[in-house]
Motif scaffolding. Structure first.
Motif, PDB file in Angstrom:
ATOM      1  N   ILE A   1       0.445  -1.508  -0.003  1.00 44.79           N
ATOM      2  CA  ILE A   1      -0.091   0.189   0.331  1.00 44.79           C
ATOM      3  C   ILE A   1       0.988   1.337   0.021  1.00 44.79           C
ATOM      4  CG2 ILE A   1      -1.827   1.079   1.437  1.00 44.79           C
ATOM      5  CD1 ILE A   1      -3.307  -1.503   2.595  1.00 44.79           C
ATOM      6  N   ALA A   2       2.010   1.218   0.694  1.00 42.19           N
ATOM      7  CA  ALA A   2       2.362   2.741   0.324  1.00 42.19           C
ATOM      8  C   ALA A   2       3.934   2.080  -0.858  1.00 42.19           C
ATOM      9  CB  ALA A   2       4.327   1.829   2.055  1.00 42.19           C
ATOM     10  N   MET A   3       3.472   1.285  -1.304  1.00 41.56           N
ATOM     11  CA  MET A   3       4.554   1.780  -2.733  1.00 41.56           C
ATOM     12  C   MET A   3       3.095   2.299  -3.254  1.00 41.56           C
ATOM     13  SD  MET A   3       6.058  -2.055  -2.683  1.00 41.56           S
ATOM     14  CE  MET A   3       7.115  -1.884  -4.679  1.00 41.56           C
ATOM     15  N   SER A   4       2.057   1.810  -3.543  1.00 39.60           N
ATOM     16  CA  SER A   4       1.119   2.555  -3.893  1.00 39.60           C
ATOM     17  C   SER A   4       0.861   4.187  -3.838  1.00 39.60           C
ATOM     18  CB  SER A   4      -0.665   1.887  -3.925  1.00 39.60           C
ATOM     19  OG  SER A   4      -0.123   0.671  -4.174  1.00 39.60           O
ATOM     20  N   LEU A   5       1.737   4.585  -2.504  1.00 38.78           N
ATOM     21  CA  LEU A   5       1.016   6.127  -2.771  1.00 38.78           C
ATOM     22  C   LEU A   5       3.086   7.038  -3.081  1.00 38.78           C
ATOM     23  CD1 LEU A   5      -0.384   5.689   1.108  1.00 38.78           C
ATOM     24  CD2 LEU A   5      -1.288   6.614  -1.156  1.00 38.78           C
ATOM     25  N   VAL A   6       3.165   6.256  -3.301  1.00 39.62           N
ATOM     26  CA  VAL A   6       4.098   6.629  -4.162  1.00 39.62           C
ATOM     27  C   VAL A   6       3.807   7.881  -4.895  1.00 39.62           C
ATOM     28  CG1 VAL A   6       6.711   7.210  -5.478  1.00 39.62           C
ATOM     29  CG2 VAL A   6       6.123   5.434  -3.542  1.00 39.62           C
ATOM     30  N   GLY A   7       4.196   9.368  -4.686  1.00 39.87           N
ATOM     31  CA  GLY A   7       3.911   9.847  -5.499  1.00 39.87           C
ATOM     32  C   GLY A   7       2.222  10.820  -5.118  1.00 39.87           C
ATOM     33  N   SER A   8       1.945  10.026  -4.135  1.00 39.49           N
ATOM     34  CA  SER A   8       0.650  10.814  -3.163  1.00 39.49           C
ATOM     35  C   SER A   8      -0.888  11.105  -4.372  1.00 39.49           C
ATOM     36  CB  SER A   8       0.715  12.891  -3.036  1.00 39.49           C
ATOM     37  OG  SER A   8       2.020  13.075  -2.028  1.00 39.49           O
ATOM     38  N   PRO A   9      -1.114  10.239  -4.878  1.00 33.19           N
ATOM     39  CA  PRO A   9      -2.591   9.711  -5.744  1.00 33.19           C
ATOM     40  C   PRO A   9      -3.962   9.932  -4.987  1.00 33.19           C
ATOM     41  CG  PRO A   9      -1.774   7.784  -4.775  1.00 33.19           C
ATOM     42  CD  PRO A   9      -0.385   8.749  -4.747  1.00 33.19           C
ATOM     43  N   GLN A  10      -4.591  11.046  -5.913  1.00 33.01           N
ATOM     44  CA  GLN A  10      -5.707  11.598  -4.909  1.00 33.01           C
ATOM     45  C   GLN A  10      -6.417  10.241  -4.498  1.00 33.01           C
ATOM     46  OE1 GLN A  10      -8.098  14.213  -7.831  1.00 33.01           O
ATOM     47  NE2 GLN A  10      -5.421  15.043  -8.542  1.00 33.01           N
ATOM     48  N   ILE A  11      -6.713   9.418  -5.420  1.00 30.14           N
ATOM     49  CA  ILE A  11      -7.429   8.047  -5.274  1.00 30.14           C
ATOM     50  C   ILE A  11      -6.867   6.468  -5.178  1.00 30.14           C
ATOM     51  CG2 ILE A  11      -9.407   6.801  -6.447  1.00 30.14           C
ATOM     52  CD1 ILE A  11     -10.634   9.332  -7.950  1.00 30.14           C
ATOM     53  N   ILE A  12      -7.012   6.142  -4.203  1.00 30.74           N
ATOM     54  CA  ILE A  12      -6.278   4.785  -4.050  1.00 30.74           C
ATOM     55  C   ILE A  12      -7.095   3.630  -4.364  1.00 30.74           C
ATOM     56  CG2 ILE A  12      -6.075   4.226  -1.772  1.00 30.74           C
ATOM     57  CD1 ILE A  12      -3.620   2.640  -2.061  1.00 30.74           C
ATOM     58  N   PHE A  13      -7.348   2.412  -5.202  1.00 28.08           N
ATOM     59  CA  PHE A  13      -8.216   1.279  -5.571  1.00 28.08           C
ATOM     60  C   PHE A  13      -7.443  -0.098  -4.552  1.00 28.08           C
ATOM     61  CE2 PHE A  13      -9.282   3.735  -9.417  1.00 28.08           C
ATOM     62  CZ  PHE A  13     -10.613   3.939  -9.343  1.00 28.08           C
ATOM     63  N   LEU A  14      -8.798  -0.337  -3.547  1.00 29.79           N
ATOM     64  CA  LEU A  14      -7.727  -1.784  -2.952  1.00 29.79           C
ATOM     65  C   LEU A  14      -8.718  -2.853  -3.153  1.00 29.79           C
ATOM     66  CD1 LEU A  14      -6.996   0.163   0.406  1.00 29.79           C
ATOM     67  CD2 LEU A  14      -5.110  -0.312  -1.353  1.00 29.79           C
ATOM     68  N   ASP A  15      -8.106  -3.563  -3.987  1.00 27.90           N
ATOM     69  CA  ASP A  15      -8.475  -5.116  -5.147  1.00 27.90           C
ATOM     70  C   ASP A  15      -8.771  -5.989  -3.302  1.00 27.90           C
ATOM     71  OD1 ASP A  15     -10.297  -6.304  -6.112  1.00 27.90           O
ATOM     72  OD2 ASP A  15      -9.266  -6.736  -7.783  1.00 27.90           O
TER      73      ASP A  15
END
Length: 270
Positions: free
Chosen positions: A150-164
């Protein structure tokens, strides 16, 4: 006198349809996700939850209908959508040979961010992985790997995250760690779309819950409103017993400190 207009939804889905040959998976899906909220999409295996996520993250094209993510059309503005989002799939996409910090630095470099080392260190602190950052990911527990993913998904500070289905296959302690991470994401302003088969997961996390069944959204509301759909329970005096989660946490202690703790030294070792 000026009137404030409500901010546009982070995700807007209208009439979404998708078929695989003769199998009609999505038959007209409609929902919206408010900015900074946790939206849970429930459904049994094969209901189409992952198909929805793939369309919204531009990995798959819909047959009909429209979808906007972060204000951008997924079909005509796919590049803009990808700049606004991050996707965490059902299985942790981490390199077990690299350390936790090296995984984060790699993603930061791929996103062409300045000072990738500082980006990695900040995320390690945020996800309570600083002590484990120098260790190879192959030594991590399931919960630590998921937190790193999840931390890797937040690199770049995305506004929206999908957790499948982010907690599939995790033990109870690891699930609780991921739940806390998701709560912190929403508290910081990130919009989270969560797909899950676990009803307790949606009950614990979601501001709003939608159930996907038969290719359509059959209900979409808050947990409180969904509970009102059934007749009220008969009021009886029952001695309150601790929940299984309370028992579990009392026995194992702080979930964040145990992953990284070193074995205690005995008096003989000293």
């Amino acid at each position: 006198m000026t009137t404030r207009t409500a901010p546009a939804p982070a995700i807007e889905v209208h009439g979404l349809q998708k078929s695989y040959q003769k199998l009609h998976v999505l038959k007209g899906v409609d929902f919206e996700v408010a900015r900074g909220s946790i939206f849970a999409l429930l459904g049994s295996n094969g209901a189409g939850k992952t198909t929805v996520v793939k369309i919204l993250s531009t990995l798959l094209r819909q047959d009909d209908g429209t979808a906007r993510v972060g204000g951008f059309d997924v079909r005509t503005q796919a590049e803009k959508v990808r700049e606004s989002i991050s996707l965490t799939g059902q299985f942790a996409a981490v390199d077990e040979i690299l350390t936790g910090r090296e995984n984060l630095v790699l993603v930061a470099r791929l996103r062409h961010l300045e000072n990738p080392g500082a980006v990695a260190d900040d995320l390690l602190r945020r996800f309570s992985l600083t002590e484990a950052g120098g260790r190879k990911v192959g030594t991590y527990s399931g919960g630590m790997r998921r937190r790193l993913d999840i931390a890797m998904s937040l690199v770049g500070s995305p506004q929206i995250i999908f957790l499948d289905e982010p907690t599939t296959g995790l033990d109870p302690q690891a699930r609780i760690e991921v739940w806390q991470t998701v709560r912190e994401l929403a508290a910081s302003g990130t919009t989270v779309l969560l797909t899950t088969q676990y009803l307790d997961e949606a009950e614990q996390l979601a501001h709003r819950i939608a159930i996907l069944h038969g290719g359509r959204i059959i209900v979409n509301d808050t947990l409180e409103e969904l509970k009102r759909m059934l007749p009220p329970a008969t009021v009886e005096y029952v001695e309150k017993q601790p929940t299984l989660e309370e028992v579990f946490l009392a026995l194992v202690g702080d979930t964040e400190s145990h992953d990284d703790a070193e074995p205690a030294h005995t008096s003989e070792e000293r």
